[in-house]
Design a protein around this motif. Sequence first.
Motif, PDB file in Angstrom:
ATOM      1  N   ARG A 140      44.563 -25.770  12.640  1.00 46.10           N
ATOM      2  CA  ARG A 140      43.629 -26.846  12.976  1.00 46.10           C
ATOM      3  C   ARG A 140      43.879 -27.342  14.403  1.00 46.10           C
ATOM      4  O   ARG A 140      42.939 -27.525  15.186  1.00 46.10           O
ATOM      5  CB  ARG A 140      43.788 -27.996  11.974  1.00 46.10           C
ATOM      6  N   SER A 141      45.141 -27.548  14.756  1.00 45.06           N
ATOM      7  CA  SER A 141      45.442 -28.046  16.097  1.00 45.06           C
ATOM      8  C   SER A 141      45.096 -27.002  17.154  1.00 45.06           C
ATOM      9  O   SER A 141      44.643 -27.349  18.245  1.00 45.06           O
ATOM     10  CB  SER A 141      46.907 -28.460  16.215  1.00 45.06           C
ATOM     11  N   ALA A 142      45.286 -25.727  16.831  1.00 48.21           N
ATOM     12  CA  ALA A 142      44.909 -24.670  17.775  1.00 48.21           C
ATOM     13  C   ALA A 142      43.418 -24.716  18.050  1.00 48.21           C
ATOM     14  O   ALA A 142      42.972 -24.611  19.207  1.00 48.21           O
ATOM     15  CB  ALA A 142      45.309 -23.305  17.226  1.00 48.21           C
ATOM     16  N   PHE A 143      42.618 -24.854  16.983  1.00 46.94           N
ATOM     17  CA  PHE A 143      41.174 -24.951  17.196  1.00 46.94           C
ATOM     18  C   PHE A 143      40.818 -26.229  17.953  1.00 46.94           C
ATOM     19  O   PHE A 143      39.982 -26.216  18.855  1.00 46.94           O
ATOM     20  CB  PHE A 143      40.431 -24.919  15.861  1.00 46.94           C
ATOM     21  N   VAL A 157      48.336 -21.901  24.030  1.00 45.57           N
ATOM     22  CA  VAL A 157      48.640 -22.585  22.772  1.00 45.57           C
ATOM     23  C   VAL A 157      48.531 -21.628  21.593  1.00 45.57           C
ATOM     24  O   VAL A 157      49.425 -21.554  20.735  1.00 45.57           O
ATOM     25  CB  VAL A 157      47.695 -23.791  22.570  1.00 45.57           C
ATOM     26  N   VAL A 158      47.436 -20.892  21.540  1.00 42.76           N
ATOM     27  CA  VAL A 158      47.219 -19.989  20.406  1.00 42.76           C
ATOM     28  C   VAL A 158      48.291 -18.907  20.357  1.00 42.76           C
ATOM     29  O   VAL A 158      48.878 -18.631  19.296  1.00 42.76           O
ATOM     30  CB  VAL A 158      45.815 -19.366  20.483  1.00 42.76           C
ATOM     31  N   ASN A 159      48.592 -18.297  21.505  1.00 42.67           N
ATOM     32  CA  ASN A 159      49.624 -17.249  21.521  1.00 42.67           C
ATOM     33  C   ASN A 159      50.994 -17.785  21.141  1.00 42.67           C
ATOM     34  O   ASN A 159      51.766 -17.121  20.445  1.00 42.67           O
ATOM     35  CB  ASN A 159      49.691 -16.592  22.900  1.00 42.67           C
ATOM     36  N   ASP A 196      47.181 -12.627  21.399  1.00 39.80           N
ATOM     37  CA  ASP A 196      48.114 -11.540  21.115  1.00 39.80           C
ATOM     38  C   ASP A 196      49.476 -12.137  20.777  1.00 39.80           C
ATOM     39  O   ASP A 196      50.151 -12.698  21.641  1.00 39.80           O
ATOM     40  CB  ASP A 196      48.234 -10.605  22.325  1.00 39.80           C
ATOM     41  N   ALA A 197      49.882 -11.998  19.521  1.00 36.10           N
ATOM     42  CA  ALA A 197      51.145 -12.587  19.067  1.00 36.10           C
ATOM     43  C   ALA A 197      52.362 -11.905  19.665  1.00 36.10           C
ATOM     44  O   ALA A 197      53.469 -12.442  19.602  1.00 36.10           O
ATOM     45  CB  ALA A 197      51.224 -12.529  17.542  1.00 36.10           C
TER      46      ALA A 197
END
Length: 321
Positions: A140-143, A157-159, A196-197
């Motif tokens: 949720r926070s990433a979105f 943030v997402v990675n 990309d993780a």
Amino acid sequence: MMKPPLALAGVVRLRRELVAEGMTDDQIARLVRAKALTRIRYGAYVPTSVWLQATEEERHRLLCRAVVARADPMTALTHVSSVVERCVPVWGFDLGVVHTTRLGADRAGRKLADWTPHRGVLGDDDVEELHGLTISTAARSAFEVTTITGIEPALVVVNRLLHARAMTLQDLEHQVEAHADWPGSLTATIVLRLADARLESVGEDRFSYVTYTQGLPRPEPQWEVRDENGTLVARLDFAWPDHGVFVEFDGRMKYERYRRDGETLEEFLMREKRREELVCQLTGWTCIRVTWADLARPERLAARIRAVFESRRREGRRLGA
């Protein structure tokens, strides 16, 4: 040899708490003037010794506690504040501003210089408890972050959340689908495509974004190099095997993460140089070193990379002739 995080429990003291313990406003003011206390926002104080040794992210977490302590009890840390509370690295945000959302309320509140309350309904499944605070879930926070910033900070943030295994890409996809009518959907869509993780640092995230914006071929991250016996000798930050080029990002985090106990910076750099030479000998490839300063000049960096590609191409033609 990274600095251990500060213990923040009970560090933020509100004026009402200090007064309840017998202090007067004049005494509090004298402690501030004597630099024993630091006022971090109206009516909230921390020991100056703690504030001075705190990182920018730790100062944000302290400010979050000061905001939440005087906010509605149903207030949750959201957006970038939720990410920072997870001790996940971020880049490109003003950490002097706390972001929150009220549970069960589709209204925000008055925006202040150090506090942005957001609209948006938070359900029980959208929040969790961490370090004694209510925060939005990782996905949720990433979105949420994609709705308040550009692609590059959101991608970082997402990675970082993916790499920390705080969420999966599918978790984020579900959030994007569930909030398709929110602003920022285009940013979220692009971030999903670029995420990309495997990337291990903010510097790598930003370099990956440079290759996207500058139209470079997408490099392979964490490329493994083995010797003639099959022993792993190096994992390269990025590689373009078809071009015979690899990239190593020079950043503070790498020095802190990979320096051995008791190893000086000079010794570490010499060991890195020997490692690079070994990789070049085993692969025959060319190394490009990238720094934070290079990331601030993406066009120039891209031109340098293309020049190395062209040099390798001409060399290949010459050797093949």
